[in-house]
Design a protein around this motif. Structure first.
Motif, short mmCIF file in Angstrom:
data_model
loop_
_atom_site.label_atom_id
_atom_site.label_comp_id
_atom_site.label_asym_id
_atom_site.label_seq_id
_atom_site.Cartn_x
_atom_site.Cartn_y
_atom_site.Cartn_z
N ARG A 53 -4.05 13.33 14.56
CA ARG A 53 -2.72 12.69 14.60
C ARG A 53 -2.49 11.84 13.35
N GLN A 54 -2.44 12.50 12.23
CA GLN A 54 -2.40 11.79 10.96
C GLN A 54 -1.18 10.90 10.81
N ASP A 55 -0.03 11.34 11.32
CA ASP A 55 1.19 10.53 11.19
C ASP A 55 1.02 9.18 11.89
N GLU A 56 0.48 9.22 13.11
CA GLU A 56 0.27 7.97 13.85
C GLU A 56 -0.74 7.07 13.13
N ASP A 58 -1.41 7.01 9.93
CA ASP A 58 -0.81 6.47 8.71
C ASP A 58 0.09 5.28 9.03
N ARG A 59 0.82 5.37 10.12
CA ARG A 59 1.71 4.27 10.49
C ARG A 59 0.90 3.01 10.82
#
Length: 696
Positions: A53-56, A58-59
């Motif tokens: 879950r790279q987007d999460e 990164d956030r």
């Protein structure tokens, strides 16, 4: 008294404090002890299969980088439906960022502490404080004081705290560390609106996209069929709804049937979907269940009857009513099937799978006979083991439950010593307290109150207030259902103590009033008369907790006379000791010296090591107050040795402070200050509140 620093053979820098007038009374403090304590790291090892879950991530990383100037800790709230992978993501983030938070990673699961939908936050604080190396005997009793301890222990630290399965912001806010340099990762199914003014970074955790689910399946199943039949793979990934909990089971199911084409396997699920109208996720779990052997399938159906999140081999054997080895084999089979997750402390079942197992049990055991037998077997096994642990830990004491018979084919736990017995009680506490509830709900009332008896010893060392209050309330109700008079009295007395320790004095008094009324109907046997005296003693202890020393003395006097009448020497000793403490509380030092001198003599004659130390220390305090400090010196010296031998940090701090007061009385102001310094250092290291353990 002189103080010096020297290097010991162990390589520690020890501060040695030694008094001239107080003889050999000394205290060794390891200056490096705090830094040498292992840094807590309470998240499990990384999953073999994890879609990151790279987007999460990164956030969260961006929020951490921009957080520096904020007043409080960074709070990241991972929200999403059950089974979506919030906890796994939280663990992954904690592992990835742990080097930036050098003071440790803590974890607390609020669902483990939830009773009737409510979390006793004081118990959650207790778990976190224990992880921060707060000595159990130094753990504050009240929620307010535990909060202060937690703020003190987390101030200026860089910690990660993972708070799992939160439902409300109000149960999260008290668990946030005090430092702005810390990170709190909170998982919840919904938004947390009531965090008390704390701003949280909301990170929704959505179902995995189909391509992500396909990748995760590829990690779980290293099989050429996935590449050869991409349409079937996509259909399976889509059917699992993007839930990692379902994809894990699906992947293991595919691995099991390596000779069947993926299209054929998916076709079987589709048939279930169209003919029976059940979701594909349910069909995946049904397929995994259908592939189990008879013993593993039965254990799967019975696991929802286990009242704690972690299941061990003996637990499984008790549920199955059989031998240990087949039960352990069944657990391993369930793990291979993806239906259980292995942890160092045992096996855990996801809530979604627990629901599926319960549904399967309803289909395969419609009248509930097998489940009822499993509950009874588990309860009886825990009743026997906890009673054995209690006997070893506390020795013979006043109990009323009949001894439990050996549970067929399931070996007893091997307790090597008192410490091992106490450690087992703590490690299995959720199961033990859960068995009290299950026993009552099942109508096994004798088992319900009998299980409470060994929990008393556990509570005295580990005050988990939500658990113990719930358990003894249940014990009271169970004893009332059976109209078992001794249990009705005993359970109410034991319930009263955690109530008054939480400053719920009126409620405690009400239970003791009822207990004393019931005691009036007891018979004249020695055990029953001893129980009546104990109930009177509990009433005196409640009055002591409220500062009513005169009223307490009346109760202790009555209890002492009752023990004298039945020839109970230890009861007489205990009440004499309590009367001495009450006299001290009233400022009557001369009377206290007389009473405590007698109590100390009796303790020595009865070879009661712990009571000899307790009476000696209180006698030393009384002698100092009576203007006889020189006579107090050997008593205080012995009390310090005893506290250190027992490993009781709270007792040691208390004795050190009394030593300081004694040195002042002897005109040794420099020595007194050194003792106070030693007490402060130990209190800081052990997690005591600064105001705890004051001598007066």
């Amino acid at each position: 008294m002189t103080g010096e620093t020297h290097n010991s053979m162990s390589g520690h820098a020890d501060v040695v404090v030694q008094a001239g007038h107080i003889g050999e009374l000394h205290h060794h403090l390891h200056a490096a002890a705090a830094s040498e304590q292992p840094v807590p790291f309470q998240v499990p090892p990384a999953l073999v299969h994890f879609e990151n879950r790279q987007d999460e991530q990164d956030r969260i990383a961006r929020a951490a980088e921009s957080h520096g100037s904020h007043a409080g800790p960074l709070v990241v709230a991972l929200t999403g439906i059950g089974g979506i992978g919030k906890t796994a993501l939280g663990f992954h983030v904690a592992r990835q960022h742990s080097e930036k938070y050098p003071h440790g990673v803590l974890y607390v699961d609020l669902d483990d502490l939830r009773r009737d939908g409510v979390v006793e936050v004081a118990d959650a604080l207790g778990e976190l404080l224990t992880a921060l190396d707060t000595s159990p005997d130094c753990l504050a009793r009240s929620f307010a004081d535990r909060s202060k301890q937690y703020w003190t222990r987390t101030r200026d630290k860089r910690l990660i705290v993972v708070i799992d399965n939160a439902r409300y912001g109000a149960e999260v806010a008290p668990l946030l560390p005090a430092s702005a340099g810390s990170l709190a990762i909170v998982t919840s199914q919904g938004l947390l609106y009531d965090l008390g003014g704390v701003a949280a970074v909301e990170v929704p955790v959505n179902p995995l996209a189909v391509d992500e689910a396909v990748r995760l399946l590829g990690h779980i199943v290293d099989d050429p069929r996935l590449a050869a039949e991409p349409d079937a793979l996509t259909q399976l990934a889509h059917g699992c709804g993007g839930l990692p909990a379902a994809l894990q089971v699906a992947g293991q199911w595919v691995r099991k049937y390596r000779r069947r084409s993926l299209s054929r396997l998916i076709g079987e699920l589709s048939t279930e979907l169209h003919e029976k109208g059940i979701p594909m996720v349910e069909a995946v779990w049904d397929a995994a269940y259908a592939g189990l052997g008879p013993e593993a399938a039965r254990l799967y159906r019975l696991l929802p009857q286990h009242p704690a999140p972690v299941v061990t081999g003996p637990d499984a054997a008790a549920l199955l009513g059989g031998r240990l080895q087949p039960a352990e084999d069944a657990l391993e089979e369930l793990e291979v099937a993806g239906l259980l997750e292995s942890r160092p402390e045992g096996y855990r079942m996801h809530d979604l799978l627990r629901g599926h197992a319960d549904r399967r049990a309803g289909q395969d055991d419609p009248d509930g006979t097998d489940r009822a037998e499993a509950r009874q077997g588990l309860i009886r096994w825990y009743r026997r083991q906890s009673a054995r642990a209690d006997l070893l830990a506390a020795g013979p004491r006043m109990t009323f439950a009949e001894p439990s018979a050996v549970v067929r084919d399931i070996p007893d736990v091997e307790f090597t010593d008192k410490t091992a017995a106490l450690r087992w009680l703590e490690s299995r506490r959720l199961a033990l307290y859960g068995c009290v509830r299950v026993a009552f709900e099942t109508g096994l009332y004798e088992d319900a109150w009998a299980l409470c008896e060994p929990l008393w010893t556990h509570f005295l060392d580990h005050p988990h207030y939500a658990d113990v209050t719930d358990a003894f309330r249940t014990g009271v109700a169970a004893a009332d259902r059976l109209e078992h008079l001794p249990a009705m009295v005993r359970m109410r007395c034991q319930l009263a103590r955690p109530l008054w320790e939480q400053e719920r004095y009126d409620e405690a008094a009400e239970h003791l009033h009822t207990a004393l009324a019931a005691a009036g109907a007891l018979g004249e046997s020695t055990q029953e008369r001893k129980l009546t005296a104990s109930a009177v003693e509990f009433q005196g202890l409640l009055k002591s907790a409220q500062g009513d020393w005169a009223g307490a003395a009346q109760d202790f006097t009555a209890a002492k006379e009752a023990h004298e009448a039945i020839g109970n020497a230890y009861g007489v000793l205990l009440q004499t000791y309590l009367l001495g403490r009450a006299a001290l509380g009233q400022g009557e030092a001369g009377a206290a010296v007389a009473l405590l001198t007698e109590a100390h003599r009796m303790a020595q004659e009865q070879d009661r090591e712990r009571m000899t130390a307790r009476t000696g220390f209180e006698l030393g305090r009384a002698l100092r107050r009576a203007g006889r400090p020189a006579e107090a010196v050997p008593l205080v010296r012995a009390a310090l040795v005893g506290a250190r031998d027992r490993g009781s940090d709270s007792d040691e701090v208390r004795v050190l402070k009394e030593s300081a007061a004694l040195a002042e009385e002897l005109g040794e102001t420099a020595e007194a200050e050194r003792y106070r310094t030693a007490a402060r250092l130990l209190a800081t290291r052990s997690g005591s509140l600064p105001e705890e353990g004051q001598s007066s």
